[in-house]
Design an enzyme around this catalytic site. Structure first.
Site, PDB file in Angstrom:
ATOM      1  CD  GLU A  68      -2.970  -0.907   2.698  1.00 23.68           C
ATOM      2  OE1 GLU A  68      -2.770  -0.024   3.114  1.00 23.68           O
ATOM      3  OE2 GLU A  68      -3.300  -1.944   2.967  1.00 23.68           O
ATOM      4  CG  ASP A  73      -3.294   8.347   8.047  1.00 20.89           C
ATOM      5  OD1 ASP A  73      -3.680   7.102   8.042  1.00 20.89           O
ATOM      6  OD2 ASP A  73      -3.133   9.057   7.189  1.00 20.89           O
TER       7      ASP A  73
END
Length: 284
Positions: free
Chosen positions: A69, A80
């Site tokens: 990824e 995140d």
């Protein structure tokens, strides 16, 4: 409500370059055929610079990663945790361009056989145009994209673009997803369903959430052929635990921290540990 194309009982159009088979699914299935859990590794595109991020991704593949990824740096990364946020903030500060992501994907796909996905918030795709983003990703050799903030019922443009260019599209299923939502996610996804192991942001944790197995079971019951688990995965023990009920384990924060502290060499060492390659070397 916009209904996504059904994932079963429907002939798929051949996409870019004649691609009609999911490269990501093929990588996960190959790992399963070898009797192991697929290892999916995340790294931010362009961190700490473009060439180093390419070298780190190649090191990941060479040390056991089946799927890569490449994260697209974004100014408001709501999913995140602090380690990845800090890394992407540094990349944006140096003048990151979205074009770099396609260049990184192209370099990694030319150097390895891994399936390379991008992970991006949908605003980036939307600003470029779904069809243009899909075309450029396919031209770079990318396998598809993970879009953490996009839900299938708002994804008509992206679904159409990925169908046209033969790309995988990975949607997220969470502990809070209803059976109806899980079924929609399973139908709309191509490659695998991303099973979110907990509610919150990314980050290394001591244990995998107990909800992870339930998320996988719910997605499978809803029709998902492959489910891979992410968020909080950071050790070989986590990968082995996840492998008892899922098709793949996704590791991000621990790899980004290794890259920050020790460069591609540290990524290679950690990847070998996570994949089990240093325990059972593969001859591939």
């Amino acid at each position: 409500m916009v209904r996504p194309p059904a994932g079963r009982g429907r002939k798929r159009r051949t996409g870019y370059g004649g691609r009609s088979v999911s490269k990501t699914a093929a990588a996960i299935d190959a790992a399963k055929a070898q009797g192991r859990t697929a290892f999916i590794g995340y790294l931010p595109g362009g961190y700490p610079d473009k060439q180093t991020s390419i070298d780190a991704a190649i090191a990941l593949v060479n040390n056991g990663a089946d799927v890569i990824e490449i994260g697209v740096p974004y100014s408001d990364p709501v999913m995140d945790g602090p380690v990845i946020q800090q890394a992407t903030t540094e990349v944006l500060a140096r003048g990151f361009r979205v074009d770099e992501v396609f260049e990184i994907v192209k370099a990694v796909t030319e150097a390895t056989d891994a399936a390379v996905l991008v992970m991006t918030y949908y605003n980036i795709i939307d600003r470029m145009g779904a069809a243009t983003f899909a075309r450029r990703l396919a031209e770079a050799g990318g396998a598809g994209a993970i879009t953490p903030d996009l839900i299938p019922d708002e994804a008509a443009d992206w679904i159409a673009a990925t169908e046209e260019y033969g790309l995988d599209r990975v949607f997220l299923s969470a502990p809070t997803s209803s059976p109806e939502r899980a079924a929609m996610i399973a139908s709309a996804s191509r490659g695998f369903v991303y099973g979110v192991s907990l509610m919150g942001v990314t980050g290394a944790r001591a244990e995998v959430s107990q909800a992870a197995a339930e998320v996988v079971a719910a997605a499978k019951s809803a029709g998902a052929e492959r489910v891979c688990v992410g968020l909080g995965v950071s050790t070989r023990a986590h990968v082995e635990e996840i492998g008892s009920y899922a098709d793949g384990a996704i590791v991000g924060t621990a790899l980004v921290a290794a890259l920050r502290d020790g460069g591609p060499e540290a990524v290679a060492t950690l990847a070998a540990e996570l994949s089990g390659k240093n325990l059972n070397p593969r001859n591939d």
